[in-house]
Design a protein around this motif. Sequence first.
Motif, PDB file in Angstrom:
ATOM      1  N   ARG A  71      -8.100  10.674   5.256  1.00  0.00           N
ATOM      2  CA  ARG A  71      -6.978  10.838   6.192  1.00  0.00           C
ATOM      3  C   ARG A  71      -5.700  10.145   5.719  1.00  0.00           C
ATOM      4  NH1 ARG A  71      -9.431   9.484  12.122  1.00  0.00           N
ATOM      5  NH2 ARG A  71     -10.952  11.163  12.238  1.00  0.00           N
ATOM      6  N   CYS A  72      -5.832   9.172   4.820  1.00  0.00           N
ATOM      7  CA  CYS A  72      -4.702   8.342   4.398  1.00  0.00           C
ATOM      8  C   CYS A  72      -3.694   9.157   3.586  1.00  0.00           C
ATOM      9  CB  CYS A  72      -5.206   7.164   3.567  1.00  0.00           C
ATOM     10  SG  CYS A  72      -3.898   6.058   3.010  1.00  0.00           S
ATOM     11  N   ILE A  73      -2.409   8.966   3.891  1.00  0.00           N
ATOM     12  CA  ILE A  73      -1.351   9.652   3.150  1.00  0.00           C
ATOM     13  C   ILE A  73      -0.562   8.685   2.274  1.00  0.00           C
ATOM     14  CG2 ILE A  73      -1.147  11.546   4.800  1.00  0.00           C
ATOM     15  CD1 ILE A  73       1.400  10.087   5.902  1.00  0.00           C
ATOM     16  N   GLY A  74      -0.962   7.407   2.263  1.00  0.00           N
ATOM     17  CA  GLY A  74      -0.299   6.424   1.404  1.00  0.00           C
ATOM     18  C   GLY A  74       1.113   6.081   1.827  1.00  0.00           C
ATOM     19  N   CYS A  75       1.386   6.101   3.127  1.00  0.00           N
ATOM     20  CA  CYS A  75       2.754   5.883   3.626  1.00  0.00           C
ATOM     21  C   CYS A  75       3.189   4.418   3.619  1.00  0.00           C
ATOM     22  CB  CYS A  75       2.898   6.464   5.028  1.00  0.00           C
ATOM     23  SG  CYS A  75       1.933   5.591   6.285  1.00  0.00           S
ATOM     24  N   LYS A  76       2.262   3.493   3.456  1.00  0.00           N
ATOM     25  CA  LYS A  76       2.515   2.055   3.366  1.00  0.00           C
ATOM     26  C   LYS A  76       2.833   1.384   4.702  1.00  0.00           C
ATOM     27  CE  LYS A  76       4.297   2.686  -1.302  1.00  0.00           C
ATOM     28  NZ  LYS A  76       4.413   4.117  -1.320  1.00  0.00           N
ATOM     29  N   THR A  77       2.755   2.103   5.798  1.00  0.00           N
ATOM     30  CA  THR A  77       3.030   1.521   7.106  1.00  0.00           C
ATOM     31  C   THR A  77       2.050   0.398   7.417  1.00  0.00           C
ATOM     32  OG1 THR A  77       3.841   3.666   7.844  1.00  0.00           O
ATOM     33  CG2 THR A  77       3.374   2.058   9.550  1.00  0.00           C
ATOM     34  N   CYS A  78       0.802   0.582   7.072  1.00  0.00           N
ATOM     35  CA  CYS A  78      -0.218  -0.440   7.319  1.00  0.00           C
ATOM     36  C   CYS A  78       0.067  -1.704   6.521  1.00  0.00           C
ATOM     37  CB  CYS A  78      -1.603   0.096   6.987  1.00  0.00           C
ATOM     38  SG  CYS A  78      -1.747   0.727   5.300  1.00  0.00           S
TER      39      CYS A  78
ATOM     40  N   PHE B 128      -1.198 -10.636   7.214  1.00  0.00           N
ATOM     41  CA  PHE B 128      -1.878 -11.477   6.233  1.00  0.00           C
ATOM     42  C   PHE B 128      -1.662 -11.011   4.795  1.00  0.00           C
ATOM     43  CE2 PHE B 128      -4.301 -11.587  10.196  1.00  0.00           C
ATOM     44  CZ  PHE B 128      -4.127 -12.921  10.503  1.00  0.00           C
ATOM     45  N   GLY B 129      -1.015  -9.874   4.611  1.00  0.00           N
ATOM     46  CA  GLY B 129      -0.822  -9.348   3.269  1.00  0.00           C
ATOM     47  C   GLY B 129      -2.120  -8.885   2.634  1.00  0.00           C
ATOM     48  N   ALA B 130      -3.058  -8.465   3.465  1.00  0.00           N
ATOM     49  CA  ALA B 130      -4.379  -8.086   2.978  1.00  0.00           C
ATOM     50  C   ALA B 130      -4.505  -6.595   2.678  1.00  0.00           C
ATOM     51  CB  ALA B 130      -5.437  -8.478   4.008  1.00  0.00           C
ATOM     52  N   MET B 131      -3.521  -5.819   3.031  1.00  0.00           N
ATOM     53  CA  MET B 131      -3.551  -4.374   2.806  1.00  0.00           C
ATOM     54  C   MET B 131      -2.811  -4.067   1.505  1.00  0.00           C
ATOM     55  SD  MET B 131      -4.567  -1.475   4.179  1.00  0.00           S
ATOM     56  CE  MET B 131      -4.854  -1.856   5.889  1.00  0.00           C
ATOM     57  N   ASN B 132      -3.420  -3.270   0.653  1.00  0.00           N
ATOM     58  CA  ASN B 132      -2.797  -2.866  -0.603  1.00  0.00           C
ATOM     59  C   ASN B 132      -2.677  -1.355  -0.650  1.00  0.00           C
ATOM     60  OD1 ASN B 132      -2.670  -5.468  -1.958  1.00  0.00           O
ATOM     61  ND2 ASN B 132      -4.893  -5.368  -1.944  1.00  0.00           N
TER      62      ASN B 132
END
Length: 182
Positions: free
Chosen positions: A88-95, A101-105
């Motif tokens: 489902r991910c489109i790589g929009c970087k919103t997350c 925490f800077g844990a999402m890449n």
Amino acid sequence: MNRFIAATPSKCIGCRTCEVACVLAHAGDTGVEGLSPLTFMPRLTTIKTRDISVAVTCHHCDDAPCVNACPCSAIVYRNNSVQVEQDRCIGCKTCMVACPFGAMNIVTVPMTRHFAGVKIAIGMKALAQKCDLCSGRDSGPACASVCPTKALQIVDRNEMNQTLRQRQTRAAYELVGEAAAL
């Protein structure tokens, strides 16, 4: 409460064994042979400064900002954790922007299609990636199991309740000690 990995900076020596274990746990079909500097993408990050080192990983928040921010509902709660549904991910970087925490890449991976039984690369795709607590791995998160100094611990509801009780008891004893001093 969701499970998560707690890091103890005073125990961390910055060896990055946790990162290697993470990558190997998620290597899938490629195995060790398929690893390269381009495919080495751990789902946690070891931060090292002159004075401290610690692994930074997803906290699997109960009211996760990344879940609330995702426009595609690609980040979901499952099995007492926060998981990314890559299809489902489109790589929009919103997350990534929402995570406190800077844990999402955001990583780029090859996009492939199957034509007449042959797998063909058709470009690159950006995807969100974060700690998934090694879901599907029977022995649990690889990072915590290999840490040579035991700086990483899996925390669940029982562990949190036990820690809370210990802190409450310690605070009560401190209050009693202060009252006796008066």
